[in-house]
Every structure is written in C-alpha cells, then in structure tokens.
Design an enzyme around this catalytic site. Sequence first.
Site, mmCIF file in Angstrom:
data_model
loop_
_atom_site.group_PDB
_atom_site.id
_atom_site.type_symbol
_atom_site.label_atom_id
_atom_site.label_comp_id
_atom_site.label_asym_id
_atom_site.label_seq_id
_atom_site.Cartn_x
_atom_site.Cartn_y
_atom_site.Cartn_z
ATOM 1 N NE ARG A 11 66.680 -14.209 -31.133
ATOM 2 C CZ ARG A 11 65.628 -14.681 -31.793
ATOM 3 N NH1 ARG A 11 64.655 -15.274 -31.133
ATOM 4 N NH2 ARG A 11 65.557 -14.569 -33.101
ATOM 5 C CB VAL A 51 70.783 -6.038 -39.084
ATOM 6 C CG1 VAL A 51 71.197 -6.108 -37.621
ATOM 7 C CG2 VAL A 51 70.058 -7.303 -39.528
ATOM 8 C CG ASN A 77 75.432 -13.795 -33.344
ATOM 9 O OD1 ASN A 77 75.874 -14.879 -33.687
ATOM 10 N ND2 ASN A 77 74.313 -13.682 -32.642
ATOM 11 C CB SER A 129 76.981 -21.233 -40.651
ATOM 12 O OG SER A 129 76.441 -22.539 -40.604
ATOM 13 C CE1 TYR A 142 71.985 -19.394 -41.182
ATOM 14 C CE2 TYR A 142 73.201 -21.419 -41.595
ATOM 15 C CZ TYR A 142 72.893 -20.352 -40.776
ATOM 16 O OH TYR A 142 73.509 -20.232 -39.550
ATOM 17 C CB SER A 143 74.698 -22.726 -47.822
ATOM 18 O OG SER A 143 74.258 -23.800 -47.013
#
Length: 231
Positions: A11, A51, A77, A129, A142-143
């Site tokens: 997706r 994962v 990904n 990212s 996230y960073s």
Amino acid sequence: MATALVIGGARGIGLAISQRLSRDGFQVTATSRKETPETASLPFEKLYFDVTDREGARAALRQRYGENGVPDVVVYNSGIIKDGLFALMNGEAWDSVLTTNLDGFYNCVQPLILGMLSRRAGRVIAVSSASGQAGQAGQVNYSASKAGLIGAVKALAREVGRRGILVNAVAPGVIETAMTATLPKDQVLPMIPLRRYGTVEEVASAVSFLAGPESTYITGQVLAVNGGLVI
C-alpha cells in the site's frame, strides 16, 4: 528474471514501488503484516509477516527464499508514525515507532546479507524520510528511527561494498498518502520550494533508479525526494 522483495510493499509508497519494479521487469514479492481483500488482489507474490517479529520474519524469508537464496533487490519500506510532543510522549509511542521503522530493518534485511555476500551482488534500499535528515518537531520518535536508517545504510555500505553490494536510502518529503492526508496544506506548502506535495510515483522512480543498471557506482547515499524541503 531479477527478483525484488519490497518490505511493506502492499500500500501507499510501498505499493507504488512494487508496481514500478514490476514494470521494470523484476519478479516482485510484496510483504504485508496480514492478508486483506486489497492485498490478496495485488498482481505480485505476497508474503505475510510482522516486521517487528524477528523470528517470524526470518521464518517467512527462509520459507520464501530457502536457506541461502536471496532477492536481487530488497527495499525496506515498512514504517509507522505516532506523532506527539516529546515531553508528553509515552513509552509505547516511542517503542512501537522505533521497533517498526528501525528494528524491522534489522529483522528483514540482516537475514539476507550473508546470501548477498556469497553471491557478491545485491541491492539494499531503505526508505527513510526528510524527517530523518533534518528532524521535525512533534516527530522525535519518527525522526530518530528514520535517521537511524540513514546511519545503518551508510555503515552497511562500507561493510559490504567490496563484495559488490550497493546500499542506499531514499528520503521522501511530504508525499500524497493516507499518512499525510490530515496535514494542514496551507501551513505545509510554504515550506516546500516546489509548492506541492510529492507523489508516490516520484518516490518509486527514485527507488527504480537505485535498483537499476544506471546506479552501479552509487552506494552509501541518500537520494532526497522532497521538492526542496530539505536542501
């Protein structure tokens, strides 16, 4: 036929990567955490596992490729976001993002490296990212995870380059996906020199380049697809 494994390839950006590599002539295996009517209908071979489950990931990869078999290209990904101010962030929001986005890279890619070393060929491409390049307020977890992927790519490239294995990252900026649908465009667009969001196809094109025959002297690099958000 060359083979490609796209972790999180069912997706969003991952699906666009699977579709593009399939058009490029790869036999694609796309992974997803579980089977749904949408994933079942995709025109690729599918592999279902979580994962974050180290042993489950290894078992699924072993079942697909055997003890020593490996794909020609593996794209990592998989990723989630759980945004919030660091001062108020609970442990679950930190752990789940780091476990999926960074630990998952180890769980899925490490089992394949020995086979690539033995074959003296292979491509590893991690989807990082812009937040991993420059940091983003409200995304410390996230960073951190995406910056960790960049560090892992650069170090792994040094380890395996002499055996002909290329390791790179693609770092998307703000891309039109379900993940960015709730962002306030009027506040985000002024930060992007091109004044638009990117498309999943544009990210997939960057992955296609790194997986293809015109990038054979590129390793340990981060290809930014961000419209100038990070320069």
